[in-house]
Design a protein around this motif. Structure first.
Motif, PDB file in Angstrom:
ATOM      1  N   LEU A  47       3.448 -34.276  -5.405  1.00 50.49           N
ATOM      2  CA  LEU A  47       4.736 -33.662  -5.113  1.00 50.49           C
ATOM      3  C   LEU A  47       4.711 -32.208  -5.564  1.00 50.49           C
ATOM      4  CD1 LEU A  47       7.737 -33.818  -4.308  1.00 50.49           C
ATOM      5  CD2 LEU A  47       8.209 -34.788  -6.578  1.00 50.49           C
ATOM      6  N   VAL A  48       5.018 -31.299  -4.630  1.00 52.56           N
ATOM      7  CA  VAL A  48       5.027 -29.866  -4.935  1.00 52.56           C
ATOM      8  C   VAL A  48       6.428 -29.328  -4.655  1.00 52.56           C
ATOM      9  CG1 VAL A  48       3.950 -27.627  -4.534  1.00 52.56           C
ATOM     10  CG2 VAL A  48       2.601 -29.714  -4.241  1.00 52.56           C
ATOM     11  N   PHE A  49       7.031 -28.738  -5.680  1.00 53.61           N
ATOM     12  CA  PHE A  49       8.410 -28.240  -5.614  1.00 53.61           C
ATOM     13  C   PHE A  49       8.383 -26.746  -5.890  1.00 53.61           C
ATOM     14  CE2 PHE A  49      12.865 -28.506  -7.706  1.00 53.61           C
ATOM     15  CZ  PHE A  49      13.510 -28.379  -6.481  1.00 53.61           C
ATOM     16  N   ALA A  57      -1.496 -33.410 -12.827  1.00 52.43           N
ATOM     17  CA  ALA A  57      -0.062 -33.580 -12.566  1.00 52.43           C
ATOM     18  C   ALA A  57       0.242 -34.429 -11.332  1.00 52.43           C
ATOM     19  CB  ALA A  57       0.592 -32.209 -12.423  1.00 52.43           C
ATOM     20  N   GLU A  58       1.344 -35.175 -11.426  1.00 54.39           N
ATOM     21  CA  GLU A  58       1.922 -35.869 -10.270  1.00 54.39           C
ATOM     22  C   GLU A  58       2.925 -34.958  -9.558  1.00 54.39           C
ATOM     23  OE1 GLU A  58       2.881 -40.209 -11.565  1.00 54.39           O
ATOM     24  OE2 GLU A  58       2.867 -38.932 -13.374  1.00 54.39           O
ATOM     25  N   LEU A  59       3.619 -34.154 -10.348  1.00 57.37           N
ATOM     26  CA  LEU A  59       4.602 -33.196  -9.834  1.00 57.37           C
ATOM     27  C   LEU A  59       4.172 -31.797 -10.247  1.00 57.37           C
ATOM     28  CD1 LEU A  59       7.359 -32.074  -8.814  1.00 57.37           C
ATOM     29  CD2 LEU A  59       8.367 -32.866 -10.979  1.00 57.37           C
ATOM     30  N   ILE A  60       3.981 -30.926  -9.257  1.00 57.29           N
ATOM     31  CA  ILE A  60       3.691 -29.513  -9.514  1.00 57.29           C
ATOM     32  C   ILE A  60       4.980 -28.728  -9.274  1.00 57.29           C
ATOM     33  CG2 ILE A  60       2.465 -27.457  -8.687  1.00 57.29           C
ATOM     34  CD1 ILE A  60       0.593 -29.265 -10.176  1.00 57.29           C
ATOM     35  N   VAL A  61       5.403 -27.972 -10.272  1.00 58.68           N
ATOM     36  CA  VAL A  61       6.581 -27.115 -10.133  1.00 58.68           C
ATOM     37  C   VAL A  61       6.109 -25.670 -10.181  1.00 58.68           C
ATOM     38  CG1 VAL A  61       8.886 -26.558 -10.981  1.00 58.68           C
ATOM     39  CG2 VAL A  61       7.972 -28.872 -11.297  1.00 58.68           C
ATOM     40  N   LYS A  62       6.376 -24.930  -9.107  1.00 60.98           N
ATOM     41  CA  LYS A  62       5.936 -23.541  -8.994  1.00 60.98           C
ATOM     42  C   LYS A  62       7.118 -22.635  -8.691  1.00 60.98           C
ATOM     43  CE  LYS A  62       2.476 -22.452  -6.369  1.00 60.98           C
ATOM     44  NZ  LYS A  62       2.144 -21.310  -7.246  1.00 60.98           N
ATOM     45  N   VAL A  63       6.818 -21.364  -8.549  1.00 57.79           N
ATOM     46  CA  VAL A  63       7.820 -20.391  -8.096  1.00 57.79           C
ATOM     47  C   VAL A  63       7.529 -19.997  -6.649  1.00 57.79           C
ATOM     48  CG1 VAL A  63       8.824 -18.104  -8.446  1.00 57.79           C
ATOM     49  CG2 VAL A  63       8.191 -19.503 -10.425  1.00 57.79           C
ATOM     50  N   LYS A  64       6.325 -19.497  -6.389  1.00 60.98           N
ATOM     51  CA  LYS A  64       5.964 -19.058  -5.041  1.00 60.98           C
ATOM     52  C   LYS A  64       5.069 -20.092  -4.366  1.00 60.98           C
ATOM     53  CE  LYS A  64       6.924 -15.917  -3.141  1.00 60.98           C
ATOM     54  NZ  LYS A  64       8.073 -15.795  -2.216  1.00 60.98           N
ATOM     55  N   ILE A 105       3.952 -33.661 -15.267  1.00 60.74           N
ATOM     56  CA  ILE A 105       4.471 -32.473 -14.584  1.00 60.74           C
ATOM     57  C   ILE A 105       3.575 -31.283 -14.897  1.00 60.74           C
ATOM     58  CG2 ILE A 105       6.462 -30.928 -14.347  1.00 60.74           C
ATOM     59  CD1 ILE A 105       8.132 -33.378 -15.450  1.00 60.74           C
ATOM     60  N   GLY A 106       3.137 -30.573 -13.851  1.00 60.09           N
ATOM     61  CA  GLY A 106       2.258 -29.437 -14.018  1.00 60.09           C
ATOM     62  C   GLY A 106       2.945 -28.116 -13.763  1.00 60.09           C
ATOM     63  N   ILE A 107       2.678 -27.152 -14.631  1.00 58.61           N
ATOM     64  CA  ILE A 107       3.212 -25.796 -14.481  1.00 58.61           C
ATOM     65  C   ILE A 107       2.019 -24.840 -14.411  1.00 58.61           C
ATOM     66  CG2 ILE A 107       4.763 -24.026 -15.396  1.00 58.61           C
ATOM     67  CD1 ILE A 107       5.999 -26.223 -17.185  1.00 58.61           C
ATOM     68  N   PRO A 108       1.542 -24.523 -13.210  1.00 58.80           N
ATOM     69  CA  PRO A 108       0.411 -23.587 -13.103  1.00 58.80           C
ATOM     70  C   PRO A 108       0.876 -22.138 -13.249  1.00 58.80           C
ATOM     71  CG  PRO A 108       1.063 -24.345 -10.922  1.00 58.80           C
ATOM     72  CD  PRO A 108       1.948 -25.066 -11.909  1.00 58.80           C
TER      73      PRO A 108
END
Length: 364
Positions: free
Chosen positions: A90-92, A68-75, A3-6
């Motif tokens: 996967l981008v959420f 990351a396989e899953l990117i979790v962002k805000v904007k 899981i990636g948190i940029p």
């Protein structure tokens, strides 16, 4: 899952998508979390706090997207991120596709799996991942509007609450949803005279039940809008059609009917705006003036209060992040119908009906 948190790189966006508490819970489930250096710092969370919770710190945004396989962002991803997103990744995050053909085309080209916060929808039609940011944005709309009514920044020079012997300011709120009610609550608390317009009598009855007597309701139509804009000091656009472009309730010609120094705050700017003269702005340059009317159209208003906004947002997004990490997007969407409503794109194909309607030329 990896899981990636940029770090958010949109102008003055200081929120972060997962807190150290979230990292701790994900780590307990044996997921690997990769955080970009200082991604949480502006929200009050240090790199050390994330490391102690189990995250691996990466120096560069490219490394986060690559790993990351899953990117979790805000904007939504901005142009500098488009080429970093990989096929099947996967981008959420908040996407607001209907307001940006460029973003829509970029994500289609990337062939990513895109799940949009703003269209995750419960059985009662509520939008659980949009609600907390709508609450923040609604309250900020009044707060910012009150500030920009000051004369040094080209407003009317009106104190919304007035003082003894001087009438309070007039606030017009378009829409009685979450944003509108929060904006009205703040304006009423300041002592302003507030009028809320909506096309739902059910919502207007609810407003009448919960608001003080100096908050009044009227049915929304062009006639009533034109009537109220002539005397309103602050106009707040709080209209939402989930996943779709916002309707243009105030047209360019209406600005000439307003008194100079009127302030308009368009909280619907992420969905294209409900004013015809809306243009997206940033916290760095938040306003512009057309026909002597001050426009405030910042696309990430809650980003100005990142500590409050990050906690409010992650309180509601984290259970979905955990489901996606534990089950993968397909099984998670099969089991959680609310989450499935957020599925916007899969491998180069548009899934969301509202995005299809906004850009029929892009539908495969």
């Amino acid at each position: 899952m990896k899981i990636g948190i940029p770090t958010e790189i949109k102008n003055n966006e200081s929120r972060v998508s997962i807190t150290p508490a979230g990292v701790f819970e994900l780590s307990k489930q044996n997921h690997e979390i990769f955080l970009q250096f200082n991604a949480g710092l502006a929200s009050g969370f240090s790199n050390q706090a994330y490391q102690e919770a189990g995250a691996v710190i990466l120096d560069h945004i490219e490394d986060v997207y690559e790993t990351a396989e899953l990117i979790v962002k805000v904007k939504e991803p901005i142009e500098a991120e488009y080429n970093l997103i990989k096929e099947n990744q996967l981008v959420f995050t908040y996407f607001h596709f209907a307001s940006s053909q460029q973003l829509t085309q970029a994500m289609l080209k990337a062939k990513a799996i895109c799940i949009a916060y703003e269209t995750v929808q419960d059985e009662d039609s509520s939008l659980p991942l949009l609600t907390p940011m709508s609450e923040v944005a609604g309250r900020m709309a009044t707060q910012q509007g009150a500030k920009y009514l000051e004369k040094p920044i080209k407003g009317k020079g009106i104190l919304l609450g007035g003082v003894p012997g001087v009438s309070p300011g007039k606030v017009l709120v378009l829409g009685a949803g979450v944003v509108g009610i929060q904006a009205a609550k703040m304006a009423a608390g300041l002592g302003a005279h507030v009028t809320i317009l909506d096309i739902s009598m059910k919502r207007l009855r609810y407003v009448n039940d919960i608001m003080p007597s100096h908050v009044v309701t009227e049915f929304s139509n062009e006639y009533n809008i034109r009537k109220h804009i002539k005397t309103a000091d602050l106009i707040i656009g709080a209209v939402l059609i989930a996943g779709a472009k916002a309707p243009k309730l105030i047209t360019a010609d209406m600005l000439k009917e307003m008194t100079p120094g009127t302030v308009m705050v368009d909280v619907a700017v992420d969905q294209g705006g409900c004013f015809e003269t809306t243009k997206p702005t940033t916290h760095e340059n938040p306003t512009y003036i057309i026909d002597n009317v001050v426009h405030y159209c910042v696309t990430n208003m809650p980003g100005a209060v990142p500590y409050t906004s990050t906690l409010a947002l992650t309180n509601v997004t984290f259970p979905y992040v955990m489901q996606l990490a534990n089950l993968g997007w397909q099984k998670a969407c099969d089991l959680n119908k609310s989450l499935a409503k957020g599925l916007s794109m899969v491998n180069g194909k548009v899934i969301c009906p509202e995005v299809k309607k906004a850009f029929p030329e892009l539908v495969n």
